[in-house]
Design an enzyme around this catalytic site. Structure first.
Site, PDB file in Angstrom:
ATOM      1  N   THR A   1      16.389  36.012  46.213  1.00 23.09           N
ATOM      2  CA  THR A   1      17.152  36.454  45.035  1.00 23.09           C
ATOM      3  C   THR A   1      17.095  37.973  44.944  1.00 23.09           C
ATOM      4  O   THR A   1      18.125  38.644  44.781  1.00 23.09           O
ATOM      5  CB  THR A   1      16.584  35.805  43.746  1.00 23.09           C
ATOM      6  OG1 THR A   1      16.699  34.388  43.877  1.00 23.09           O
ATOM      7  CG2 THR A   1      17.327  36.263  42.511  1.00 23.09           C
TER       8      THR A   1
ATOM      9  N   CYS B   1      22.188  19.868  34.895  1.00 20.19           N
ATOM     10  CA  CYS B   1      22.312  18.945  33.780  1.00 20.19           C
ATOM     11  C   CYS B   1      21.818  19.632  32.517  1.00 20.19           C
ATOM     12  O   CYS B   1      20.646  19.940  32.396  1.00 20.19           O
ATOM     13  CB  CYS B   1      21.473  17.716  34.088  1.00 20.19           C
ATOM     14  SG  CYS B   1      21.839  16.399  32.991  1.00 20.19           S
TER      15      CYS B   1
END
Ligand SMILES: Cc1ncc(COP(=O)(O)O)c(C=O)c1O
Length: 385
Positions: A72, A325
């Protein structure tokens, strides 16, 4: 309960030899590699050895490796580093719709800063075309970032050909090679890239360490300011424990890469054969030719993915879907959406299975049988006709 981990694309456990090496470093070497005394020099030696190993593994020079806290950070350094240092040459950037969020989100930040970013689509198999990159290129394009292997589908992108095309253009070329590094032998010259990101925890090394390869000719705007570490490309005392473990993980990878590939190949063939034998109704997402064998992204028609994942977890099987989710609603995978469009059922019923060096054929058999059992329960008429 028996537990089967099939989520190696998310992260891998520490290799026992990596752990051993880290334990020794933990007990012995604690000097700051920037210190000139003997304690510091001991650490500097370990740091230099790790840098050599990392450089060698991708056919690069010693000075081209910048250790970071993971991919990242490596991606952020590449993206903001290029954009901010080269904005005077243009403000157009090209990437794809299937990148990891560690590329997509920095790109969205750049849009807020006035850069124009083209997010290229992919075909149904999840591959971007060289022609699409060519067509998107403009005189003011300063940067192209395209991943080597997609983390959800395992699909390989044509980096060499894109890099070849970019040789005659000012655009700097970066690839996020996180998912490729543990599988194929990468060479930065053959890939024609200027920048390349890697993460240790996908290759049985520790979490929180990675590197950015930077071709010595490429100037980046510094992103973290402080000491002189990493030749000022990344200030901050080096994560020595991570670096020691990462080095060992690279050594092991270099030694075992081909055996690992053969192992993954065998496992994915067994998985598919098992689904066929049990007449399970499924579709592979992606296509075989450009596909890495450690990832199988499979759509199960009629299945509701959250329910399926929960049932697999109850059976002890850890896998993942690309969908996030949140508060009971499913946010479908941006990668599958790019491949199939917003309306296709596959974006709601696909699961990623990813294999590792410890995965056994028996675990694959167990998983396939449990899939069949769960589907029989959830969808009594699911089998192929
Ligand atoms: C393709 C890709 N890029 C970047 C990353 C982020 O890596 P890290 O966890 O080292 O920051 C990942 C990890 O999931 C990945 O799969």
């Amino acid at each position: 309960m028996k537990r089967v981990y099939l989520d190696y694309a998310a992260t891998t456990p520490l290799h026992p030899e990596v752990k051993q090496e880290m334990m020794e470093a933990l007990e012995g070497t604690y000097g700051n590699p920037s210190s000139i005394h003997s304690f510091g020099r001991e650490s500097r030696k370990l740091l230099d050895e790790a840098r050599s190993e990392a450089a060698r593994s991708i056919g690069a020079d010693f000075s081209s490796i910048i250790f970071t806290s993971g991919a990242t950070e490596a991606n952020n350094l590449a993206i903001f580093g290029v954009a901010r240092a080269h904005a005077h040459k243009g403000k157009h950037i090209i990437t794809t719709q299937i990148e990891h969020h560690a590329v997509l989100h920095p790109m969205e930040e750049l849009e807020k800063e006035g850069f124009e970013v083209t997010f290229l689509p992919v075909d149904e198999s999840g591959v971007v075309s060289v022609e699409a990159v060519e067509e998107a290129l403009r005189p003011d394009t300063i940067f192209v970032s395209i991943m080597r292997v997609n983390n959800e589908t395992g699909m390989q992108q044509p980096i060499e050909a894109i890099g070849e095309r970019l040789k005659e253009h000012q655009a700097i070329f970066h690839t996020d090679a996180v998912q490729a590094y543990g599988l194929e032998k990468l060479d930065v010259t053959a890939l024609n890239v200027d920048l390349l990101s890697v993460s240790s925890h996908k290759i049985y090394g520790p979490k929180g360490i990675g590197f950015l390869y930077r071709n010595d000719d490429i100037h980046l705007a510094q992103q973290i300011f402080g000491g002189e570490q990493e030749r000022k490309w990344r200030s901050g005392t080096e994560n020595m424990l991570g670096i020691v473990g990462f080095k060992k993980a690279i050594e092991l990878l270099e030694k075992e890469r081909e055996d690992r590939m053969t192992h993954y190949q065998r496992l994915s063939e067994k998985f598919i054969a098992g689904l066929n034998e049990l007449s399970i109704d499924y579709h592979m997402n992606g296509k075989k030719e450009e596909h890495m064998p450690n990832i199988l992204n499979i759509s199960f028609p009629g299945v509701e993915v959250e329910m399926f994942l929960t049932n697999l977890d109850l059976e002890g099987i850890a896998v993942s879907s690309g969908s996030a989710c949140t508060a009971g609603s499913i946010d479908p995978s941006h990668v599958l959406k790019a491949m199939y469009g917003e309306k296709n059922d596959r974006i709601y019923n696909s699961i990623r299975f990813s294999f590792g060096i410890e995965t056994s054929e028996e675990e694959i058999q167990f998983c396939v049988e449990r899939i069949s059992k769960i589907l029989n329960r959830l969808l009594p008429n699911h089998t192929r006709g």
